[in-house]
Design a protein around this motif. Sequence first.
Motif, short mmCIF file in Angstrom:
data_model
loop_
_atom_site.label_atom_id
_atom_site.label_comp_id
_atom_site.label_asym_id
_atom_site.label_seq_id
_atom_site.Cartn_x
_atom_site.Cartn_y
_atom_site.Cartn_z
N ASP A 126 0.87 -1.17 0.00
CA ASP A 126 0.00 0.00 0.00
C ASP A 126 0.91 1.22 0.00
O ASP A 126 1.60 1.49 0.99
CB ASP A 126 -0.89 0.00 1.24
CG ASP A 126 -1.76 1.24 1.36
OD1 ASP A 126 -1.70 2.13 0.48
OD2 ASP A 126 -2.49 1.33 2.36
N PRO A 127 0.96 1.98 -1.11
CA PRO A 127 1.88 3.13 -1.15
C PRO A 127 1.63 4.14 -0.03
O PRO A 127 2.57 4.81 0.41
CB PRO A 127 1.62 3.76 -2.51
CG PRO A 127 0.58 2.97 -3.19
CD PRO A 127 0.20 1.82 -2.32
N ALA A 128 0.40 4.22 0.47
CA ALA A 128 0.12 5.15 1.57
C ALA A 128 0.74 4.68 2.89
O ALA A 128 0.86 5.45 3.83
CB ALA A 128 -1.39 5.32 1.74
N ASP A 129 1.17 3.39 2.95
CA ASP A 129 1.78 2.83 4.16
C ASP A 129 3.30 2.73 4.01
O ASP A 129 3.95 2.02 4.76
CB ASP A 129 1.17 1.46 4.47
CG ASP A 129 1.56 0.96 5.85
OD1 ASP A 129 1.51 1.75 6.82
OD2 ASP A 129 1.96 -0.23 5.96
N THR A 130 3.87 3.41 3.05
CA THR A 130 5.32 3.44 2.87
C THR A 130 5.77 4.90 2.96
O THR A 130 5.50 5.70 2.06
CB THR A 130 5.73 2.83 1.52
OG1 THR A 130 5.24 1.49 1.46
CG2 THR A 130 7.23 2.83 1.35
N ILE A 131 6.43 5.24 4.05
CA ILE A 131 6.84 6.60 4.34
C ILE A 131 8.36 6.72 4.20
O ILE A 131 9.09 6.06 4.95
CB ILE A 131 6.42 7.01 5.78
CG1 ILE A 131 4.97 6.67 6.07
CG2 ILE A 131 6.75 8.48 6.03
CD1 ILE A 131 3.96 7.31 5.15
N PRO A 132 8.85 7.52 3.26
CA PRO A 132 10.31 7.69 3.13
C PRO A 132 10.91 8.22 4.44
O PRO A 132 10.32 9.09 5.10
CB PRO A 132 10.46 8.71 2.00
CG PRO A 132 9.19 8.64 1.24
CD PRO A 132 8.12 8.30 2.25
N PHE A 133 12.07 7.67 4.81
CA PHE A 133 12.76 8.11 6.02
C PHE A 133 14.24 7.76 5.83
O PHE A 133 14.58 6.59 5.68
CB PHE A 133 12.20 7.42 7.26
CG PHE A 133 12.73 7.98 8.54
CD1 PHE A 133 12.04 8.97 9.21
CD2 PHE A 133 13.91 7.49 9.09
CE1 PHE A 133 12.53 9.50 10.40
CE2 PHE A 133 14.41 8.01 10.27
CZ PHE A 133 13.72 9.01 10.93
N ALA A 134 15.11 8.74 5.85
CA ALA A 134 16.53 8.52 5.60
C ALA A 134 17.23 7.96 6.84
O ALA A 134 17.72 8.71 7.68
CB ALA A 134 17.20 9.81 5.16
N VAL A 135 17.26 6.63 6.95
CA VAL A 135 18.01 5.99 8.02
C VAL A 135 19.49 6.09 7.71
O VAL A 135 20.30 6.35 8.59
CB VAL A 135 17.59 4.51 8.17
CG1 VAL A 135 18.36 3.84 9.30
CG2 VAL A 135 16.10 4.39 8.40
N ALA A 136 19.85 5.87 6.45
CA ALA A 136 21.23 6.00 5.96
C ALA A 136 21.21 6.86 4.71
O ALA A 136 20.25 6.81 3.94
CB ALA A 136 21.82 4.64 5.66
#
Length: 137
Positions: A126-136
């Motif tokens: 579900d694209p709405a349940d994938t949130i970009p977050f820069a861990v690295a």
Amino acid sequence: MTLIDTVRFIPRRLIADQRGWFLKVLDGGEEHLPEHVGEVYLTLAVPGQARGNHYHPHCAEWFSVVQGRALLMVADPVTGARAEWWLDAADPQTVYMPAGLAHVFVNPDGAKSDFLLVAYAADRYDPADTIPFAVAS
């Protein structure tokens, strides 16, 4: 207990013979498995590349590196807590990643080979349940 403390590593047994090898990455007895079927997928990263850098607010995942080595880096977007672990196909494990925890698998510059991992997501994509977050980076 923090969200990072809920990550679980499950030892696995690689069965090898002259034909090759066999490895169960999920056997149905793991904690937190949903009653319905989600998705099973493979992902590969060449040296110097990373896969992930996101989190799922609602979907848990399970990961197993089946070829090569990968650096798993996680971050809690709420508290800022961070952790990292090396995963190696020579020491098979399945990692439980709870919903809400940002994650990335890194194949660092200078690695000798690609890494390949098998993943199971508790829910369909579900694209709405994938949130970009820069861990690295």
